[in-house]
Design an enzyme around this catalytic site. Structure first.
Site, PDB file in Angstrom:
ATOM      1  N   SER A  72       4.102   0.450  -3.692  1.00 19.21           N
ATOM      2  CA  SER A  72       3.659   1.640  -5.283  1.00 19.21           C
ATOM      3  C   SER A  72       3.417   0.557  -5.835  1.00 19.21           C
ATOM      4  CB  SER A  72       3.258   2.433  -5.599  1.00 19.21           C
ATOM      5  OG  SER A  72       4.671   3.384  -6.190  1.00 19.21           O
ATOM      6  N   LYS A 116       2.829  10.487 -11.810  1.00 21.92           N
ATOM      7  CA  LYS A 116       3.002   8.870 -12.093  1.00 21.92           C
ATOM      8  C   LYS A 116       2.324   9.695 -13.961  1.00 21.92           C
ATOM      9  CE  LYS A 116       3.661   6.489  -7.860  1.00 21.92           C
ATOM     10  NZ  LYS A 116       3.362   5.621  -7.000  1.00 21.92           N
TER      11      LYS A 116
END
Length: 816
Positions: A710, A753
């Site tokens: 990611s 996140k």
């Protein structure tokens, strides 16, 4: 007053066992000469007993008149007359109450046991008949006439009759249990027919009147015929009994024989007061089984095991194994169900009382209750709570049980490697036991508890099997209604159990097991959520545990924020509760010493009690410079901010990767570099530079392992910024995977996140276009503070992330 009768152990005619004593005594008398019988005898009445000539036996004397008879007669003569009463219930019999024919007997021995109890040993001598009563008081005396028997002529027929009687009697004695061999030998040694008849008559199994008739019969031929008839009848019965016994014994198996002997042993133990209680234990087990109401097939299996107990000695090891097995079956809740609380509003109140937020989880549980209300026979769902440590996964299970009104059982699966922990051990092994599923149900005492399978992602596997594979049947609502534990070896219905599994991350859970569960994510808490949890739950619990009252310790919101930001670094609230507890203990010490009655906890008080701040959070970049990008990462403890740094220096085209990064992240760097080199014209980089410089990519903190794809767009942006000499905006963070075509692929953990970006002071987050659907899970607080920019390719990333006033990098030749 005691009866004048034979001692019970030697009563002739009472049973077959008394025969040997009398027969032996008769044999001894036959060899002695009979003494002279006087004309007048003292008469001793007998109850329900006839004495024959030649018999030696003891008599108990209890009547006062009879004892006086002995005291006055025996000093004069040892011979007395014995007559049998017609009615044995008469206590003071008169002459008309006695039979007219009796036996003269000599008293061989007298034993005086007490004033009213005498035992005499007598020997029958001759038959006599009453001629005249001489006295009736204080005891009976009479003139007697000795009676002589009439013998038939000695012929072959008479000899055959005599021998037939003797052989029949010997055979009867042979078939009679517990008769010694001497008795049979005594019978065979008798050569006189009259003596043989008088020897056998007392032991015949006939009425007293019939024995008296034999005594009165003077014709020896008729006397022998009467005795022969009685002996033949008894012999026929004995032969039939022997045949029946042989038939029964032939049908006995060894196990039945042992069972029969064991029953006799139990009877003996009961008589001796040494009963082991095995029979009572079997009956108690059978009663408990009936009360448990298991299915018919289970009851049959348990009943088979109980029948085996009847033929196994209690000292055998297998006995205890079977008892433990049947006890386990009897203790299981085959028919016991907790009644569900189907009041949806009340369930909602319980969930809100125990946990803050978690609206998605609460909504799912209310839906389950609604389905149970409409369809009570439906199968229980298999839920799996996934989230970082400390977010309340395990405690949520207890709240669910309280809301449903069910029992709660927790089973920790962390670290188990033996498949038998789930399925149990077979009973062939020593110390075998059921699996933990069955054991927990037995402890719960109900068939539909809430069962928490904690730490399902930490199950191991080795040579003992794979516990995760054993859970496949347990966690399948279509199969677990016939779950078979190896120890029980009978099906048990688990379909009514509400299974709730917990895990920190799902990557370690096998795909088939993951497919059987409904995964519900419990992400980390925001600062505001932690503040509310601390105010509503944590402080109250810590005050109670540390003996403080709410008015003795008051908290300011800023004190909570100071602890959350400076003394904890977690997605959950465990460390937060520990730090709150440390402050409460310090306050409790002050109150206990009398230094303070009331303490207000301020941020300054927190710093004073807990010391310097333990954590310094990653924040947004203070300044912008080429090659440095803010990335976002997901860990089991929540989201994190990563500052990815790239630099170049003269070399030979090598690339160095540091920061404890994994293989997948290394491949992301390689892909990002290839993508940058393919776009060197667009970025303003000189193709020759890639052969003359080395590149170093570093991801702090260097001691923390990092992996995953990611960070792909962050790597690409760092390298593009480095070669275009254009700084990246310091208020931007990004996450997303890249391809060699420049496409941006979706990632996971968007909520975590986003929370990390919000805590770091980031204002803009670049996310993949395909992750727009996940924005619904992002807290509203984060949506208000963050601007999310979805992108489909790297060009869109660069247009947003790079500052507009960048300048081209100097050539490597000039730099050199």
């Amino acid at each position: 007053m005691m009866n004048d009768e034979p001692v019970s152990a030697l009563q002739p005619g009472s049973d077959a066992k008394s025969a040997p004593a009398n027969l032996t005594g008769m044999g001894n008398i036959a060899e002695t000469s009979a003494p002279q019988v006087p004309d007048v005898l003292s008469i001793l009445p007998l109850r329900s007993f006839v004495v024959f000539p030649g018999t030696i036996l003891p008599l108990t004397v209890g009547r006062a008149a009879s004892i006086k008879l002995l005291d006055e007669t025996l000093p004069q003569t040892k011979i007395i007359g014995l007559l049998t009463q017609r009615d044995e219930t008469k206590e003071d019999p008169q002459p008309q109450d006695l039979y007219p024919v009796g036996t003269a007997a000599i008293v061989l021995k007298l034993l005086r046991q007490s004033d009213n109890h005498v035992v005499i040993v007598v020997q029958g001598l001759r038959r006599f008949g009453l001629r005249k009563i001489v006295a009736t008081d204080p005891y009976l005396r009479a003139e007697v006439e000795l009676l002589n028997s009439k013998l038939p002529p000695h012929t072959k027929e008479w000899e055959a009759t005599f021998r037939n009687l003797r052989d029949s009697a010997a055979k009867l004695l042979e078939l009679t249990p517990d008769v010694p061999e001497q008795a049979r030998a005594a019978v065979l040694s008798i050569e006189d027919p009259e003596q043989l008849a008088d020897f056998l008559a007392p032991n015949l199994n006939v009425e007293t009147a019939q024995k008296q008739a034999i005594l009165e019969e003077l014709d020896v031929a008729k006397r022998l015929a009467t005795v022969q008839t009685a002996i033949s009848a008894q012999l026929e019965i004995a032969q039939i009994q022997q045949k029946l016994q042989q038939d029964v014994q032939s049908q006995f198996s060894e196990a039945q024989r042992r069972a029969y002997l064991r029953e006799q042993m139990k009877a003996i133990q009961r008589e001796l007061g040494e009963e082991t209680g095995a029979t009572d234990q079997i009956e108690r087990l059978r009663k408990r089984l009936e009360e448990a109401k298991p299915p018919d097939e289970v009851l049959k299996q348990a009943d088979r095991e109980l029948r085996r107990l009847d033929v196994i000695p209690p000292a055998s090891p297998e006995y205890s194994v079977i008892v433990s097995y049947v006890e386990t079956i009897a203790e299981l809740p085959w028919s016991k169900l907790s009644e569900d609380n189907l009041d949806l509003d009340q369930a909602q109140q319980v969930l809100d009382r125990d946990h803050y937020d978690l609206e998605k989880v609460k909504r799912r549980l209310i839906e389950y209750l609604a389905v149970r209300k409409l369809n009570p026979q439906g199968h229980g769902p298999i839920l799996c709570f996934v989230g970082p440590p400390g977010v309340g996964k395990t405690s949520l299970g207890q709240s669910i049980a309280d809301a449903l009104g069910r029992k709660f059982v927790r089973m920790s699966l962390g670290g188990i490697r033996d498949e038998a922990e789930i399925r149990g051990h077979r009973r062939t092994y020593i110390a075998s036991m059921p699996g933990r599923i069955i054991q927990e149900l037995r402890r719960a005492g109900t068939r539909n508890p809430v069962m928490m399978l904690d730490e399902i992602d930490k199950i191991g596997a080795d040579f003992r099997g794979d516990p995760a594979s054993a859970l496949l049947e347990v966690l399948d609502p279509r199969q677990n209604n016939t779950f078979s534990d190896r120890y029980l070896d009978v099906p048990f219905d688990l379909s009514q159990v509400l299974f709730i599994a917990t895990a920190n991350y799902m990557d370690a859970v096998p795909e088939p097991l993951r497919d059987r569960m409904e995964v519900i994510s419990l992400p980390g808490y925001t600062e505001r959520e932690k503040l509310e949890i601390a105010k509503r739950y944590l402080v109250r619990r810590q005050l109670e545990e540390n003996g403080l009252k709410p008015e003795q310790c008051e908290w300011q919101d800023e004190a909570f924020r100071r602890i959350i930001n400076d003394y904890t670094h977690e997605a959950g609230v465990r460390e937060l509760e520990r730090q709150i507890g440390a402050v409460c203990r310090a306050v409790a010490a002050q109150v206990a010493r009398g230094k303070a009655e009331r303490v207000t906890v301020t941020p300054e008080k927190v710093a004073d009690l807990l010391g310097p701040a333990k954590y310094v959070r990653e924040t947004k970049l203070k300044t912008s410079q080429p090659g440095v990008v803010t990335g976002l990462a997901y860990t089991p403890a929540g989201g994190e901010v990563l500052h990815i740094e790239a630099m170049r220096y003269p070399g030979k085209g090598n690339i160095t990767l540091t920061g404890h990064i994994g293989e997948v992240m290394k491949e992301s760097v390689q892909a990002a570099l290839s993508l940058v080199r393919s776009r060197d014209g667009q970025l303003g980089a000189n193709p020759e530079d890639f052969r003359k410089i080395d590149i170093h990519v570093h991801v702090p903190a260097g001691a923390v392992p990092k992996d995953g794809p990611s960070a792909g767009i962050a790597m690409f942006t760092a390298l593009a910024s480095l070669f275009s000499n254009t700084p990246v905006r310091s208020d931007i963070a990004m996450t997303g995977e890249i391809t060699l075509r420049g496409l941006v692929l979706p990632i996971g953990g968007l909520k975590e996140k986003s929370l990390a970006a919000m805590r770091a002071g980031i204002s803009t987050v670049i996310i993949p276009k395909l992750n727009e659907k996940d924005l619904v899970d992002v807290p509203e607080e984060a949506k208000q503070k963050l601007k999310f920019i979805p992108v489909e390719n790297v060009d869109e990333v660069l247009s947003v992330a790079l500052e507009k006033d960048g300048s081209p990098p100097p050539s490597e030749s000039k730099a050199a």
